[in-house]
Design a protein around this motif. Structure first.
Motif, PDB file in Angstrom:
ATOM      1  N   GLY A 249       4.335   7.384 -29.391  1.00 48.90           N
ATOM      2  CA  GLY A 249       4.172   6.513 -30.544  1.00 48.90           C
ATOM      3  C   GLY A 249       4.947   5.238 -30.339  1.00 48.90           C
ATOM      4  N   ASP A 250       5.231   4.568 -31.436  1.00 51.56           N
ATOM      5  CA  ASP A 250       5.939   3.300 -31.352  1.00 51.56           C
ATOM      6  C   ASP A 250       7.400   3.430 -31.787  1.00 51.56           C
ATOM      7  N   ASP A 251       7.901   4.659 -31.906  1.00 52.46           N
ATOM      8  CA  ASP A 251       9.245   4.849 -32.427  1.00 52.46           C
ATOM      9  C   ASP A 251      10.301   4.164 -31.580  1.00 52.46           C
ATOM     10  N   ALA A 252      10.156   4.195 -30.269  1.00 52.47           N
ATOM     11  CA  ALA A 252      11.164   3.652 -29.384  1.00 52.47           C
ATOM     12  C   ALA A 252      10.729   2.364 -28.706  1.00 52.47           C
ATOM     13  N   SER A 253       9.580   1.840 -29.060  1.00 53.53           N
ATOM     14  CA  SER A 253       9.128   0.600 -28.436  1.00 53.53           C
ATOM     15  C   SER A 253      10.112  -0.527 -28.712  1.00 53.53           C
ATOM     16  N   TRP A 254      10.260  -1.407 -27.740  1.00 50.30           N
ATOM     17  CA  TRP A 254      11.155  -2.561 -27.810  1.00 50.30           C
ATOM     18  C   TRP A 254      12.624  -2.135 -27.901  1.00 50.30           C
ATOM     19  N   THR A 255      12.943  -1.005 -27.264  1.00 51.99           N
ATOM     20  CA  THR A 255      14.329  -0.557 -27.165  1.00 51.99           C
ATOM     21  C   THR A 255      14.801  -0.737 -25.727  1.00 51.99           C
ATOM     22  N   ARG A 256      15.966  -1.353 -25.554  1.00 53.28           N
ATOM     23  CA  ARG A 256      16.511  -1.535 -24.202  1.00 53.28           C
ATOM     24  C   ARG A 256      17.244  -0.268 -23.782  1.00 53.28           C
ATOM     25  N   VAL A 257      16.901   0.243 -22.604  1.00 51.85           N
ATOM     26  CA  VAL A 257      17.484   1.489 -22.115  1.00 51.85           C
ATOM     27  C   VAL A 257      17.910   1.328 -20.660  1.00 51.85           C
ATOM     28  N   ALA A 258      18.762   2.245 -20.217  1.00 51.14           N
ATOM     29  CA  ALA A 258      19.168   2.343 -18.815  1.00 51.14           C
ATOM     30  C   ALA A 258      18.859   3.751 -18.338  1.00 51.14           C
ATOM     31  N   VAL A 259      18.433   3.860 -17.075  1.00 48.33           N
ATOM     32  CA  VAL A 259      18.053   5.164 -16.546  1.00 48.33           C
ATOM     33  C   VAL A 259      18.452   5.254 -15.078  1.00 48.33           C
ATOM     34  N   ASP A 260      18.861   6.460 -14.668  1.00 45.40           N
ATOM     35  CA  ASP A 260      19.109   6.763 -13.263  1.00 45.40           C
ATOM     36  C   ASP A 260      17.925   7.551 -12.734  1.00 45.40           C
TER      37      ASP A 260
END
Length: 229
Positions: free
Chosen positions: A69-80
């Motif tokens: 869905g769009d719940d987390a859209s436009w969220t800045r994240v970091a991932v390994d």
């Protein structure tokens, strides 16, 4: 019945057609007003995003339903990303600054993020700018990536089809539009956000409502002339 009497009869057909057209124009204007509210919210989120710190991908995805869905859209994240071999994935067609561009993707395996993997949009392959049928590239995911989450339906290209290719890995229902990658893939320029997002919905709404009012004036003038003749 004389011709004069016939001419003065109330134009039922014309009235029905006018009302239908008027309703359609008003609906289109109302739809643009809703789009205006959505676009203003989107632009506000993008403005906040410019200074927002990156959150761990696992933390963000923990509150996202499995259907996405769009719940987390436009969220800045970091991932390994776990070490993995290079894979050839489809290049994504796009247009940037008036030129044809091709965006490279890679699969980031994320065993600790609640999902088995997430698809990365690494950015624009600089050497392929302007080409109509480029040769696909074999790319491995970087060890670390920071970027913005986007729902596949809001992006161009058939990224959703690429996700289905890795269904067994249970990929996250988002695409990570990479801002920075470590190590940075050579020859690829990160381009996570649109260069420009237009917001002309108020203009469009006023156009539709203006056409609706104009239609009523034309109908009233025709009715007045018909009944007066």
């Amino acid at each position: 019945m004389s011709e004069a009497v016939k001419d003065r009869r109330f134009p039922i057909g014309l009235t029905i057609a006018t009302l239908i057209a008027f309703a359609i124009l008003c609906v289109l204007g109302g739809w643009q007003i809703k789009r205006l509210a959505w676009k203003q919210d989107l632009l506000a989120r993008i403005e906040v995003l410019k200074t927002a710190p990156a959150q761990p991908l696992a933390t963000v995805l923990a509150g996202v339903p499995a259907t996405g869905g769009d719940d987390a859209s436009w969220t800045r994240v970091a991932v390994d990303c776990a070490p993995d071999k290079a894979q050839t994935l489809p290049l994504v067609y796009g247009v940037r600054d008036g030129d044809i561009v091709w965006r490279a993707t890679a699969l980031c395996r994320t065993p600790g993020a609640g999902y088995g993997a997430i698809l990365l949009d690494l950015g624009v392959v600089k050497a392929l700018t302007g080409q109509s049928a480029p040769t696909p590239l074999a790319l491995a995911a970087p060890a670390q990536a920071v970027g913005v989450l986007m729902a596949p339906k809001s992006l161009g290209g058939d990224r959703a089809a690429t996700l289905t290719r890795f269904a067994a890995d249970k990929p996250a229902p988002y695409i990570l539009m990479v801002e920075t990658a470590t190590p940075a893939p050579p020859g690829i320029v990160p381009a996570p956000l649109p260069a420009e997002i237009s917001n002309r919905h108020l203009e469009y709404a006023l156009t539709w409502f203006g056409l609706a009012v104009t239609l009523l004036f034309i109908y009233a003038a025709m009715l007045w002339r018909k009944m007066r003749s």
